[in-house]
Every structure is written in structure tokens, then in C-alpha cells.
Design an enzyme around this catalytic site. Structure first.
Site, mmCIF file in Angstrom:
data_model
loop_
_atom_site.group_PDB
_atom_site.id
_atom_site.type_symbol
_atom_site.label_atom_id
_atom_site.label_comp_id
_atom_site.label_asym_id
_atom_site.label_seq_id
_atom_site.Cartn_x
_atom_site.Cartn_y
_atom_site.Cartn_z
ATOM 1 N N GLY A 186 15.723 -37.949 -3.051
ATOM 2 C CA GLY A 186 15.225 -37.328 -4.275
ATOM 3 C C GLY A 186 16.276 -36.656 -5.124
ATOM 4 N NE ARG B 177 8.549 -42.908 -7.410
ATOM 5 C CZ ARG B 177 7.903 -43.869 -6.754
ATOM 6 N NH1 ARG B 177 8.302 -45.123 -6.830
ATOM 7 N NH2 ARG B 177 6.861 -43.562 -6.013
ATOM 8 C CG HIS C 219 21.393 -25.350 -6.663
ATOM 9 N ND1 HIS C 219 21.022 -26.451 -7.397
ATOM 10 C CD2 HIS C 219 22.688 -25.563 -6.308
ATOM 11 C CE1 HIS C 219 22.052 -27.290 -7.475
ATOM 12 N NE2 HIS C 219 23.064 -26.771 -6.817
ATOM 13 C CB CYS D 110 19.226 -4.570 -7.264
ATOM 14 S SG CYS D 110 19.998 -3.359 -8.371
HETATM 15 ZN ZN LIG Z 1 19.246 -1.395 -7.318
#
Ligand SMILES: [Zn+2]
Length: 283
Positions: free
Chosen positions: A224, A251, A126, A134
Site C-alpha cells: 500500500g 494498486r 511518521h 507539548c
Molecule cells: Zn507543557
């Protein structure tokens, strides 16, 4: 901050079963938010977690107000991440890799703690909060440098009383009105953290990297994650198709408990440390 409690009898049995299943194998590790809770980073999907209203990428790209709110929250979140330290679980995974047992770690987390713990092969499914890019020219920025710029442009944000958090962990809109949103220092373009937003797909190349890591391994440990994210299930199925042992440490229930070779319902820090201590090095 690491809190390690003793394992209960069921977890100790689980660890023995896991050791038998993993013995002599090269292990891919997949982690979710649960490995970072002992570092003080909340698991938004865990039990009792606050509900949140995730920012979609469409909303982020379309609205100045949304971007302002996002950047205030993201800056504060980044400061919390930057203050967090890797815990025993992150360190155990790095140690497993250094000792030739783990092939690497695939993570759903954006906190960068596996890298800071010393893991070398890290697939951040992720993305990561450590980088900002940018959207116009592609220039990449280190989050630490950007944070300095954000605080210079918005000195008030360093004063905690100025940024009250709403019940959903969001920042109240009136507090973000004067916020100066950082832009690209090269082209003034729109900046976006290098993380996969809600509603965005994991980049195909990134997922392939994760698949290759599982492909080059002889077992999979999932720690996890409750596996609500489909990418995790897909990686688990890659391993199952090859009949590899799959160990789940979490868990509470996960979406794939019935598909695991061994399921250990316990804290990831304690269990990963126990596995790292008991598995013999493969060098
Ligand atoms: Zn830029």
C-alpha cells in the site's frame, strides 16, 4: 468497513510467486496509506486523490492563524480516524506476527490502525495521531482526552454544518476565527500532534528502529505504498543489499517495481489475507 473482492488471475499468480519467495522466512512488513483505504481513510497520494496543501512545520510554529486552521482540520481528521476500524489487511499483518512469520510492521500511516488490529511491534515512521505533546515541557497527551477538551472549548465544532470543508480538504479560514486552540494543561505551552509534518525529518531513532526490524528479518513485504517517500526506498535498499526477497503489493505503479522480487498489482486487504492464510506458522 471491509470490501474484499476476488483476486484476478495475474494477482493469483503473484500471490503464488510471493509465497515461494517468502516461504520459511521471517518477514518485515512496511505499509503505506493504501492499507488503510479499505478502512475508509483516503490515500492522498493514490490515483484520483484530492490535492492537498500540506502544513509545513515552519508555518505551524510561526503562525497563530495557521495553527488555528490546523487544529480545526486535525480535530475533524482525528474524529474520522477514531471512527475507522482496522480492515482485513491490518488484521492479516497482526496474524502473521502472532504466527511467528512477521517480525513486525513499519508504517508510514499515522492512523494507529495496526496497533488497534493487534500488531505488537509497530514502528510508526511518521508518528501517530493518537498522541499530542507539548513543545515546551514535553508532556504527552492522549488524543482522545484532548478531543474532549477541544469539543468542550468549541462546542460549535460538533455541528457538521459549521465546518464546511474547502475543495482541498482544508477548512475555510472564516470558520476557524473563534476556535480555541488547545494548550498544554501543565505549562500552557504550544501543543503539537506527535506526527511528522511536511518538511520535517523522521526522527533518527525511529528510522533506526525500522532499519533494525528489516535487519532482523529475512524478507520484506511492502504494502500500500507507492514509495514516493524516501524512507521507504532506503529500507527497501537495506533489504536488497542483503539480497532478501522483496514483495510489493500495491494498486498501481510504485517507484520501485523494477527492484521487487515480486510485484502484485492488487488490493492490499485481499493479498495480505491470502498470504496470511497460506504461509505456515513459525512458532
Ligand atoms: Zn507543557
Amino acid at each position: 468497513m471491509t470490501t474484499v473482492t476476488e483476486l484476478d488471475a495475474a494477482a493469483i499468480d503473484g500471490v503464488s510467486e510471493a509465497l515461494a519467495a517468502l516461504a520459511g522466512r521471517r518477514v518485515a512488513v512496511l505499509t503505506g496509506a493504501g492499507v488503510s483505504t479499505d478502512s475508509g481513510i483516503p490515500d492522498y497520494r493514490g490515483k484520483g486523490a484530492p490535492t492537498r496543501t500540506p502544513m509545513t512545520v515552519e508555518h505551524f510554529l510561526a503562525s497563530d492563524v495557521a495553527r488555528r486552521r490546523y487544529w480545526v482540520g486535525s480535530h475533524l481528521g482525528w474524529r474520522a480516524f477514531a471512527a475507522a476500524e482496522p480492515n482485513a489487511g491490518h488484521l492479516a499483518i497482526a496474524q502473521l506476527e502472532a504466527r511467528g512469520i512477521a517480525t513486525g510492521v513499519i508504517t508510514q500511516n499515522v492512523d494507529g490502525l495496526h496497533v488497534r488490529a493487534g500488531s505488537r511491534r509497530v514502528v510508526e515512521l511518521h508518528g501517530t495521531m493518537r498522541r499530542v505533546f507539548c513543545t515546551h515541557c514535553g508532556q504527552v497527551f492522549d488524543r482522545r482526552d484532548l478531543a474532549v477538551r477541544v469539543e468542550a472549548d468549541n462546542p460549535w465544532i460538533s455541528v457538521p454544518e459549521n465546518v464546511p470543508l474547502g475543495p482541498d480538504g482544508d477548512v475555510r479560514p472564516e470558520t476557524t476565527d473563534g476556535f480555541v486552540v488547545p494548550v498544554c494543561s501543565v505549562c500552557d505551552g504550544m501543543l503539537k500532534p506527535d506526527v511528522v509534518f511536511f518538511g520535517e525529518y523522521i526522527p533518527a531513532g525511529k528510522f533506526r528502529e525500522a532499519e533494525q526490524l528489516v535487519q532482523g528479518s529475512e524478507a520484506l513485504v511492502i504494502a500500500g505504498s507507492s514509495l514516493v517517500v524516501n524512507s521507504g526506498i532506503r529500507l527497501l535498499e537495506r533489504a536488497r543489499r542483503r539480497r532478501l526477497p522483496v514483495v510489493i503489493v500495491n494498486r498501481g505503479e510504485t517507484r520501485a517495481d523494477a527492484r521487487a522480487t515480486v510485484k502484485i498489482d492488487a488490493g492490499t486487504s485481499e493479498v495480505l489475507r491470502a498470504l496470511a492464510e497460506a504461509l505456515p506458522a513459525r512458532l
